[in-house]
Design a protein around this motif. Structure first.
Motif, PDB file in Angstrom:
ATOM      1  N   ASP A  40       0.866  -1.174   0.000  1.00  0.00           N
ATOM      2  CA  ASP A  40       0.000   0.000   0.000  1.00  0.00           C
ATOM      3  C   ASP A  40       0.904   1.227   0.000  1.00  0.00           C
ATOM      4  N   PHE A  57       0.896   3.731   2.131  1.00  0.00           N
ATOM      5  CA  PHE A  57       0.946   4.413   3.415  1.00  0.00           C
ATOM      6  C   PHE A  57       1.788   3.715   4.473  1.00  0.00           C
ATOM      7  N   THR A  58       1.787   2.400   4.499  1.00  0.00           N
ATOM      8  CA  THR A  58       2.545   1.661   5.507  1.00  0.00           C
ATOM      9  C   THR A  58       4.032   1.829   5.212  1.00  0.00           C
ATOM     10  N   THR A  59       4.797   2.195   6.228  1.00  0.00           N
ATOM     11  CA  THR A  59       6.226   2.443   6.009  1.00  0.00           C
ATOM     12  C   THR A  59       6.995   1.145   5.807  1.00  0.00           C
ATOM     13  N   PHE A  71       8.168  -0.301   9.108  1.00  0.00           N
ATOM     14  CA  PHE A  71       7.139  -1.045   9.833  1.00  0.00           C
ATOM     15  C   PHE A  71       6.985  -2.454   9.258  1.00  0.00           C
ATOM     16  N   ALA A  74      -0.622  -2.889  13.077  1.00  0.00           N
ATOM     17  CA  ALA A  74      -0.772  -1.864  12.035  1.00  0.00           C
ATOM     18  C   ALA A  74      -1.870  -0.867  12.405  1.00  0.00           C
ATOM     19  N   GLU A  95      -0.727   1.612  14.855  1.00  0.00           N
ATOM     20  CA  GLU A  95       0.164   2.608  14.257  1.00  0.00           C
ATOM     21  C   GLU A  95      -0.543   3.466  13.205  1.00  0.00           C
ATOM     22  N   PHE A 118      -1.774   2.334  10.217  1.00  0.00           N
ATOM     23  CA  PHE A 118      -1.463   1.896   8.851  1.00  0.00           C
ATOM     24  C   PHE A 118      -2.577   1.001   8.291  1.00  0.00           C
ATOM     25  N   PHE A 128      -2.329  -1.568   6.550  1.00  0.00           N
ATOM     26  CA  PHE A 128      -1.574  -2.778   6.206  1.00  0.00           C
ATOM     27  C   PHE A 128      -2.513  -3.944   5.940  1.00  0.00           C
TER      28      PHE A 128
END
Length: 99
Positions: free
Chosen positions: A28, A30-32, A35, A85, A88, A90, A92
């Motif tokens: 995706d 957005f999820t770093t 992470f 996730a 945080e 996210f 995910f």
């Protein structure tokens, strides 16, 4: 001498392995990456290099199989990663399919 009226018990000695399921991680925007690597190390027990390589596969290809497990273990890993996730913030995503 045979015992009159004795019944033979039928036994099934076949042991079946449980079905296994692929856990698939999806990319995706957005999820770093950090992470994702952390999840792969902490929940999926990958080493640093393997986690980074898997993260890059997910990033480049859109998804990747991160492990193959019996159903209960696959569900638990997906739930644990998804809950972290959410904490945080996210979006995910992990899915599973029969291997």
């Amino acid at each position: 001498m045979a015992t009159k009226g004795a019944t033979k018990e039928k036994t099934n000695d076949m042991v079946h392995k449980p079905k296994r399921y692929k856990v698939i991680m999806h990319n995706d925007d957005f999820t770093t990456m950090d992470f994702v690597v952390e999840i792969l190390i902490e929940i999926f027990h990958k080493n640093q290099l393997e986690a980074e390589n898997l993260m890059m596969c997910v990033h480049r290809q859109g998804s990747a199989v991160v492990g193959v497990y019996p159903l209960d273990i696959a569900r638990t890993k997906i739930n644990d990663a998804t809950n972290l996730a959410k904490q945080e913030g996210f979006p995910f995503k992990l899915t599973m399919e029969e291997a």
